[in-house]
Design a protein around this motif. Structure first.
Motif, PDB file in Angstrom:
ATOM      1  N   UNK B 101       0.960  -1.202  -0.147  1.00  0.00           N
ATOM      2  CA  UNK B 101       0.163  -0.127  -0.023  1.00  0.00           C
ATOM      3  C   UNK B 101       0.736   1.194  -0.067  1.00  0.00           C
ATOM      4  N   UNK B 102       2.043   1.269   0.905  1.00  0.00           N
ATOM      5  CA  UNK B 102       2.608   2.665   1.110  1.00  0.00           C
ATOM      6  C   UNK B 102       3.759   2.516  -0.047  1.00  0.00           C
ATOM      7  N   UNK B 103       4.287   1.458  -0.495  1.00  0.00           N
ATOM      8  CA  UNK B 103       5.197   1.321  -1.512  1.00  0.00           C
ATOM      9  C   UNK B 103       6.390   1.556  -0.845  1.00  0.00           C
ATOM     10  N   UNK B 104       6.757   1.892   0.546  1.00  0.00           N
ATOM     11  CA  UNK B 104       7.920   2.075   1.080  1.00  0.00           C
ATOM     12  C   UNK B 104       7.640   1.688   2.599  1.00  0.00           C
ATOM     13  N   UNK B 105       8.646   1.593   3.576  1.00  0.00           N
ATOM     14  CA  UNK B 105       8.458   1.232   5.001  1.00  0.00           C
ATOM     15  C   UNK B 105       7.725   2.341   5.823  1.00  0.00           C
ATOM     16  N   UNK B 106       8.034   3.606   5.304  1.00  0.00           N
ATOM     17  CA  UNK B 106       7.413   4.730   6.004  1.00  0.00           C
ATOM     18  C   UNK B 106       6.846   5.947   5.235  1.00  0.00           C
ATOM     19  N   UNK B 107       5.820   6.470   5.628  1.00  0.00           N
ATOM     20  CA  UNK B 107       5.315   7.599   4.732  1.00  0.00           C
ATOM     21  C   UNK B 107       4.905   8.739   5.638  1.00  0.00           C
ATOM     22  N   UNK B 108       5.164   9.866   4.939  1.00  0.00           N
ATOM     23  CA  UNK B 108       4.967  11.134   5.802  1.00  0.00           C
ATOM     24  C   UNK B 108       4.044  11.933   5.578  1.00  0.00           C
ATOM     25  N   UNK B 109       3.281  12.530   6.450  1.00  0.00           N
ATOM     26  CA  UNK B 109       2.110  13.248   6.367  1.00  0.00           C
ATOM     27  C   UNK B 109       2.477  14.886   6.193  1.00  0.00           C
ATOM     28  N   UNK B 110       3.733  15.054   5.972  1.00  0.00           N
ATOM     29  CA  UNK B 110       4.176  16.582   6.232  1.00  0.00           C
ATOM     30  C   UNK B 110       3.381  17.516   5.398  1.00  0.00           C
TER      31      UNK B 110
END
Ligand SMILES: Nc1ncnc2c1ncn2[C@@H]1O[C@H](COP(=O)(O)OP(=O)(O)O)[C@@H](O)[C@H]1O
Ligand SMILES: [Mg+2]
Lengths: 259, 293
Positions: B101-110
């Motif tokens: 879903x994220x395509x990476x280990x973490x995703x920021x909401x900045x």
């Protein structure tokens, strides 16, 4: 006479670790007519509870057919059969939901077999009815309508279980040594209550008991189970002619019937 | 700082309530939580990055969590796999789903919108408190409403005495399925809320969250005994806040945050070993009036 419950060639086998099978029920044939109140006797491990489990569907049978009012039940799940078949267990803890109150338990019983909906449960609507029901028992249950059943005495719990089992007048009522865990005095009272309810509601009932005097005193028919088979099946006339001594002789010598 | 801890506690309590609906009512240890929580976070954050309104992003998270719960319950009910193992299988599998879903280990909401923006006029953290309170009000009133329907009573009876429930015609398998689905929906909502508050979603964000959820439940039960169901749900919120304050206190005392998890587990273990707590676990609840949890 209309047949309510029919067992044809009911067998139950289980396999133990060494893959050898033991027969718990052996080709049981039984026709129960409407209004029958049958007492069931048999030594420990005779298969009495398993017979009830086969009727309610809480265990599957290895062979034979169970029918209720002419309808085959074998493929019908326990939960569906429960709409027509009610049961009281020996263990007072088994019959009620411990964290729910007496009134809440009665409400569940009132809705036996109905699909639960997302409508409000409507406890208040039935509250007075439940109170008057509990008053008929005469052991103070009506004072405890809002008390979780885990706080009731064994006798109160068991009379509640009986009330719950008979509330919707099931086609068949199965009592599995339902007085066995109680003090003798309380057991006698519960047995009188049981008999009274069965007659008032004209229920069809099978009652397993370990007390021979109850087996003789109550009901209009008596069957003796031994090693998974029906050893004797006595009708009302034969039963009323029976004495305690005769009853002892119905058991095999090596089998010790409970006192 | 205290307001921040209270705000955190409010958001985390959604997780506690979710775990309560299975762990306490059904007596079910469902470990799916460790996967459905970060799943909720991942779905909400990804959806927001796709331009979906935070409210709908959070609802999508709920649906994702419910689906995860559905898989667990089917493994358990149809597949006859023990509940703990079913939960572990799904929790582990969800790791890949989250990465997908994220395509990476973490995703920021900045610089992205969040659920709390509606109240951004309020002082720091108060926006979170207000949103937390609103969400909790909705969740608790829906749950309570549900518990007092016929279906809800059948659900409670299933957890209370399964054999008895079945003997009155209640389809206990369906009740369990419903409970696990519902519970994981709530847990995912907790994940979505916490992620929006933290400002990011992390694939490992679920590790150890069962302990946090249980801590709020156990603290609530130690602090407040003999509660009716509605009161019990409220006390979980308080328990959750107390737990966050406890963590804050520990950090203030200068404990190395490396040991926070060990500390949490130790506290929980000690609470669970308290004899009266143990008795409560066994009975589910104790004396008093009405339905108690
Ligand atoms: N599921 C089962 N698997 C193996 N053996 C069983 C099972 N259920 C009952 N039995 C055995 O079948 C026999 C009859 O049990 P039961 O019907 O409970 O007897 P009763 O109620 O007459 O005392 C016992 O020997 C019991 O150990
Ligand atoms: Mg038995």
């Amino acid at each position: 006479m209309t047949t309510v419950l029919q067992l044809e060639q009911i067998s139950k086998q289980v396999f133990n670790e060494s893959d050898r099978h033991t027969t718990i029920l052996n080709q049981i044939n039984l026709t129960v007519n409407k209004g029958d109140f049958i007492t069931v006797l048999g030594g420990n491990g005779a298969g009495k509870s398993t017979l009830f489990n086969a009727i309610t569907g809480s265990t599957s049978v290895s062979g034979g057919q169970v029918s209720l009012k002419g309808k085959h039940l074998n493929t019908i799940k326990e939960e569906k059969r429960a709409a027509f078949i009610a049961r009281v267990f020996q263990d007072p803890k088994m019959g009620t939901a411990p964290r729910m109150t007496v009134a809440e338990n009665l409400l569940l019983a009132l809705k036996r077999g109905q699909k639960p909906t997302l409508f409000s449960r409507g406890l208040n609507r039935h509250y007075d009815y439940f109170k008057s029901l509990c008053e008929t028992i005469g052991n103070g249950l009506e004072e405890k309508l809002d008390v979780p059943t885990e706080q009731l005495s064994g006798g109160q719990r068991q009379s509640l279980s009986l009330l719950m089992a008979t509330l919707t007048e099931p086609d068949v009522l199965l009592l599995d040594e339902h007085t066995a865990a109680l003090d003798p005095k309380i057991a006698v009272r519960l047995m009188e209550l049981t008999d009274q309810i069965i007659h008032e509601k004209q229920l069809t009932c099978l009652m397993i008991t370990h007390r021979m005097e109850d087996a003789l005193k109550y009901g209009n028919r008596l069957i003796v189970l031994e090693k998974g088979s029906i050893k004797s099946d006595l009708n009302e006339k034969e039963k009323s002619a029976l004495s305690m001594d005769d009853l002892f002789h119905l058991f095999e010598r090596d089998e010790t019937p409970a006192p | 700082m205290i307001i921040s801890a209270i705000a955190q506690g409010l958001l985390w309590s959604v997780l506690g309530i979710g775990i309560f609906t299975t762990y306490r009512i059904l007596n079910f240890p469902d470990l799916t939580a460790e996967g459905s929580f970060p799943l909720g976070a991942a779905v909400a954050v990804t959806a927001i990055l796709f331009g979906i309104h935070p409210i709908f992003a959070s609802l999508l998270a709920v649906i994702a969590g419910m689906l995860a719960g559905l898989v667990t319950s089917l493994l358990y009910i149809k597949g006859k796999i023990p509940i703990i193992l079913s939960g572990i299988l799904v929790m582990s599998g969800l790791h890949s789903v989250i990465l997908f879903i994220m395509r990476r280990p973490n995703l920021s909401l900045l610089n992205q919108p969040r659920l709390f923006d509606t109240f951004s006029g309020l002082p720091n953290y108060f926006d979170v408190v207000v949103v937390g309170l609103i969400v909790l009000m909705i969740v608790i009133s829906l749950l309570l409403g549900f518990f007092y329907t016929d279906l809800g009573q059948a659900y409670i009876a299933t957890g209370d005495n399964e054999k008895m429930a079945r003997s009155f015609g209640i389809e206990t398998d369906k009740m369990k399925l419903m409970g696990i689905v519902l519970s994981n929906g709530l847990i995912a909502l907790g994940g979505a809320l916490v992620a929006q508050n933290n400002g990011y979603a992390d694939v490992n964000g679920g590790s150890g969250i069962i302990v946090i959820g249980l801590a709020s439940i156990i603290i609530a039960e130690v602090a407040f005994s003999n509660m009716k169901l509605g009161e019990r749900l409220l006390t979980i919120v308080i328990g959750s806040i107390l737990y966050q304050l406890l963590l804050l206190g520990v950090i203030r005392l200068g404990l190395d945050t490396t040991y926070i998890r060990l500390f949490s587990s130790a506290i929980l273990a000690m609470c669970l070993m308290l004899p009266q707590v143990r008795q409560k676990m066994r009975l589910g609840t104790l004396i008093g009036k009405g339905e108690e949890f």
